[in-house]
Design an enzyme around this catalytic site. Structure first.
Site, mmCIF file in Angstrom:
data_model
loop_
_atom_site.group_PDB
_atom_site.id
_atom_site.type_symbol
_atom_site.label_atom_id
_atom_site.label_comp_id
_atom_site.label_asym_id
_atom_site.label_seq_id
_atom_site.Cartn_x
_atom_site.Cartn_y
_atom_site.Cartn_z
ATOM 1 N N CYS A 2 0.830 -1.185 0.000
ATOM 2 C CA CYS A 2 0.000 0.000 0.000
ATOM 3 C C CYS A 2 0.876 1.250 0.000
ATOM 4 C CB CYS A 2 -0.944 0.059 1.185
ATOM 5 S SG CYS A 2 -1.813 -1.471 1.500
ATOM 6 N N ARG A 28 2.957 0.219 -5.201
ATOM 7 C CA ARG A 28 2.828 -0.509 -3.937
ATOM 8 C C ARG A 28 1.504 -1.269 -3.826
ATOM 9 N NH1 ARG A 28 5.824 0.629 0.735
ATOM 10 N NH2 ARG A 28 7.669 1.805 0.198
ATOM 11 N N TRP A 74 -3.186 -2.545 -1.403
ATOM 12 C CA TRP A 74 -3.012 -3.942 -1.807
ATOM 13 C C TRP A 74 -3.643 -4.746 -0.680
ATOM 14 C CZ3 TRP A 74 -0.681 -8.410 0.041
ATOM 15 C CH2 TRP A 74 -0.512 -9.441 -0.900
ATOM 16 N N ASN A 98 -0.569 1.650 6.344
ATOM 17 C CA ASN A 98 0.226 0.609 5.665
ATOM 18 C C ASN A 98 0.699 -0.372 6.718
ATOM 19 O OD1 ASN A 98 0.078 1.957 3.287
ATOM 20 N ND2 ASN A 98 2.247 2.464 3.162
ATOM 21 N N GLY A 99 0.775 -1.648 6.364
ATOM 22 C CA GLY A 99 1.294 -2.633 7.315
ATOM 23 C C GLY A 99 0.197 -3.569 7.772
ATOM 24 N N GLU A 476 13.017 -18.929 -12.873
ATOM 25 C CA GLU A 476 12.742 -17.519 -13.189
ATOM 26 C C GLU A 476 11.829 -17.410 -14.419
ATOM 27 O OE1 GLU A 476 12.849 -14.897 -11.717
ATOM 28 O OE2 GLU A 476 12.879 -13.293 -13.195
ATOM 29 N N LYS A 480 8.192 -15.556 -14.361
ATOM 30 C CA LYS A 480 7.904 -14.420 -15.234
ATOM 31 C C LYS A 480 6.603 -14.667 -15.988
ATOM 32 C CE LYS A 480 9.817 -12.185 -14.004
ATOM 33 N NZ LYS A 480 10.701 -11.675 -12.998
ATOM 34 N N GLU A 483 3.318 -14.690 -13.631
ATOM 35 C CA GLU A 483 2.860 -13.447 -12.996
ATOM 36 C C GLU A 483 2.238 -12.457 -13.975
ATOM 37 O OE1 GLU A 483 5.651 -10.829 -10.894
ATOM 38 O OE2 GLU A 483 7.271 -11.585 -12.132
ATOM 39 N N HIS A 499 9.399 -38.495 -11.900
ATOM 40 C CA HIS A 499 9.024 -38.954 -10.553
ATOM 41 C C HIS A 499 7.631 -38.450 -10.169
ATOM 42 C CE1 HIS A 499 12.914 -40.721 -9.937
ATOM 43 N NE2 HIS A 499 13.447 -39.631 -10.471
ATOM 44 N N LYS A 595 4.463 -3.988 -6.726
ATOM 45 C CA LYS A 595 5.897 -3.963 -6.998
ATOM 46 C C LYS A 595 6.713 -4.202 -5.732
ATOM 47 C CE LYS A 595 9.536 -3.350 -9.527
ATOM 48 N NZ LYS A 595 9.913 -4.554 -10.290
HETATM 49 O O1 M6R Z 1 12.072 -5.773 -4.217
HETATM 50 P P1 M6R Z 1 12.500 -7.207 -4.083
HETATM 51 O O2 M6R Z 1 13.585 -7.565 -5.033
HETATM 52 O O3 M6R Z 1 12.880 -7.558 -2.674
HETATM 53 O O4 M6R Z 1 11.225 -8.037 -4.458
HETATM 54 C C1 M6R Z 1 11.220 -9.425 -4.361
HETATM 55 C C2 M6R Z 1 10.032 -10.028 -5.076
HETATM 56 O O5 M6R Z 1 8.837 -9.546 -4.547
HETATM 57 C C3 M6R Z 1 10.058 -9.733 -6.579
HETATM 58 O O6 M6R Z 1 11.243 -10.160 -7.168
HETATM 59 C C4 M6R Z 1 8.875 -10.414 -7.283
HETATM 60 O O7 M6R Z 1 9.023 -11.798 -7.238
HETATM 61 C C5 M6R Z 1 8.760 -9.917 -8.727
HETATM 62 N N1 M6R Z 1 7.430 -9.459 -8.999
HETATM 63 C C6 M6R Z 1 9.098 -10.947 -9.744
HETATM 64 O O8 M6R Z 1 9.026 -10.458 -11.029
#
Ligand code: M6R
Length: 600
Positions: A2, A28, A74, A98-99, A476, A480, A483, A499, A595
């Protein structure tokens, strides 16, 4: 998560400050949003579901005010709807928060016994109610805040407006970032200084358990026992913050394309003068073991480093997901260096893990992108990835910069502990200097990635497999894709498929892989043939000249092991991107995500 913004002035309308601030904080969270402002001594509240653009539409153009608070959410407790959106008003008190208030259920029950009634499912409404309860009890807002700090468990950055005192905004902070920016006759509170840079670059940082009374003329910061704290005014000096999309349709594509510059920018200081530059990197030979902690993509960058530390630099290394690390026995000792990786430097789980290591007085190193972020202040030493703002939720250019920096740490280690000869190290450094051309070469195969995307974008399950380094990259690639495209994608160690998971392979299931290790490639290709035999559509990214029937090959340049992952991940990023384009998703702000993940 947030975002919070609050503003008070005696000579300007603060509505544009709130809106611009919230737009800048949308990274956020963007489930719902709201503002509260005072008009004719009344507090008015506007709340919407969805993005700030929806909020803007609801605020009539002629509204003016000199005090207000705003929030972009969020959702953590309760659905993302306008009822649960902030601000929350409870009688005299209106707050944005926030929090997470961890003991909110207990507090709610106690307040219910005192006939408090709640309209939302949120912990934040309970925070507002509790502040109201103490305010009515003591008839003094500062006493109420101090009591709140004493009794609430959890994390909070709060901006508070009090019906009886619309000359001040009160703000309280624990574990969630909060700054107070200051400019002529106007003071602005925000959860990130970058959100209010249009108005000021001078700011105070609140520390945990501090609160402040902010009006147009002054900012009074106090400790939890009410003592005034004189803080140093900070000046944010970072320049060239480019928040534009340029000619790209999405930030994600822009950031992927920027990698031809950002990787080199990050590593240049450590390679430009050969070994002398490499020696600028911290000496890790004094440690028995390296531990790496991060979340999501940052964790995946750590997995690449683990492989290189172990296989190339003969150094013990383990990688941990921060949310797991913080609740397990890590056998912490001073001979282990713990490296924390984070783009934002604000990820709650990674910060908590970092605090744990610091509390035991054990050494830490940060690989962080955002300067002056919470983590950058906490680590013993920080190496910045310097990729500029990463705006798309899906991390791309931060990942490659993290991997590049970590790879150089491994290279320096291998040089110092003589796992590699000076000649070998110099050759690798020379190849790193050529990274721009190599990355460009892979970025330029757009047609190939678009064709692949077209072939598979309607599928609902896609598998990524690999061995060793290629397995770390598969993880990774799968993240990608899922998400931003919302396709179910899984990564597996190639040898593990049979397995269990192979039962999910059916006609046309896409299986994507990379094979870049001469010793393991034949085995990976056998695994691909096994899924091919069960009807899968198979794609292979490789630096070898393989020609296999029915396996679609994407070639990348042949490079040393330190550079391979930087090249392989690019097709993974672009395949995910072009699939998401075809599926018409909200690529830069995918659903349910944010983010910066500032809650546990
Ligand atoms: O800001 P950070 O690198 O600590 O964030 C970690 C993850 O939240 C971040 O990498 C997330 O997995 C991304 N959305 C992946 O693309």
């Amino acid at each position: 998560m947030c975002g919070i913004v609050g503003a008070i002035s005696n000579n300007r309308n603060i509505m544009p400050i709130l809106i611009t601030g919230l737009e800048n904080l949308e990274y956020r969270g963007y489930d719902s949003a709201g503002i509260a402002y005072s008009k004719d001594n009344n507090v008015n509240i506007i709340k919407v579901t969805g993005k700030i653009s929806n909020l803007k539409q609801k605020i009539s153009k002629d509204v003016e005010s000199n005090i207000g608070i705003g929030h972009t959410r969020w959702a953590t407790h309760g659905q993302a709807n306008s009822i649960n959106a902030h601000p929350h008003k409870f009688k005299h008190i209106t707050i944005v928060h926030n929090g997470i208030i961890e003991n909110f259920i207990e507090i709610k029950e106690k307040l219910k016994e005192k006939n408090y009634q709640f309209k939302t499912d949120t912990d934040s409404e309970v925070a507002a109610a509790l502040l109201n309860y103490y305010y009515e009890k003591f008839n003094n807002i500062e006493k109420a805040i101090k009591e709140f700090i004493k009794n609430v468990i959890g994390s909070y950055a709060i901006c508070l407006m009090l019906d009886d005192d619309l000359e001040n905004i009160y703000t309280i902070k624990k574990e969630s970032p909060l700054v107070i920016g200051t400019t002529d006759n106007t003071n602005i509170i925000a959860s990130d200084i970058r959100a209010i840079l249009k108005y000021t670059n001078k700011y105070y940082i609140l520390d945990d358990f501090e609160y402040a009374k902010v009006n147009a003329k002054e900012i009074i910061i106090k400790s939890k026992d009410g003592k005034i704290i004189n803080k140093n005014l900070k000046v944010f000096t970072e320049k060239n913050i480019d928040n534009s999309k340029g000619h790209y349709n999405h930030y994600m594509l822009k950031e992927i394309m920027e990698q031809k510059e950002t990787i080199l920018n990050t590593i240049l200081p450590f390679i430009e003068e050969g070994i002398d530059s490499l020696e600028k990197l911290p000496d890790l030979t004094k440690y028995q073991e390296i531990a790496i902690v991060g979340c999501g993509t940052a964790y995946h960058a750590g997995l690449v480093a683990k492989y290189l530390f172990k296989e190339i630099a003969n150094t013990k290394c383990n990688v941990y997901i921060a949310s797991e690390y913080r609740y397990q026995n890590n056998f912490l000792n001073k001979d282990t260096l713990t490296i924390f990786i984070s783009q934002s430097g604000e990820t709650a789980d990674t910060i908590a893990a970092l605090k744990l290591v610091k509390n035991k007085d054990c050494p830490t190193l940060g690989i962080i992108n955002v300067k002056n972020s919470t983590m950058s202040f906490l680590v013993d030493k920080c190496l910045y990835t310097n990729v500029g703002n990463e705006i798309a939720v899906a991390s791309t250019k931060a990942y490659t910069a993290q991997v590049a920096l970590l790879s150089l740490l491994v290279l320096a280690q291998a040089y110092r502990n003589k796992s590699l000869s000076k000649k070998e190290v110099l050759q690798i450094i020379e190849e790193f200097k050529n990274i721009k051309t190599l990355v460009n070469d892979v970025l330029n195969k757009k047609d190939l990635y678009q064709k692949l995307a077209k072939d598979i974008y309607k599928e609902e399950d896609i598998f990524y497999i690999g061995r060793g380094l290629d397995y770390a990259l598969a993880m990774e690639g799968a993240l990608k894709l899922k998400e931003i495209s919302y396709i179910h994608s899984e990564s597996y160690a190639a040898g593990e498929l049979k397995h269990g998971t192979i039962s999910l392979i059916k006609k046309n299931t896409p299986v994507i892989s990379s094979a870049t290790n001469a010793n393991l490639n034949a085995k990976t290709i056998s695994n691909l043939k096994e899924v091919l035999a069960r009807g899968a559509n198979v794609y292979l990214i490789t630096d070898e000249n393989y020609k296999e029937d029915n396996i679609n090959i994407i070639n990348i340049p042949k490079v040393n092991i330190f550079i391979k992952s930087l090249l392989i991940v690019i097709p993974y990023q672009l395949i995910a991107y072009y699939i998401a384009v075809l599926r018409k998703t909200d690529i830069d702000k995918p659903k349910n995500l944010a983010k910066s993940v500032t809650v546990e």
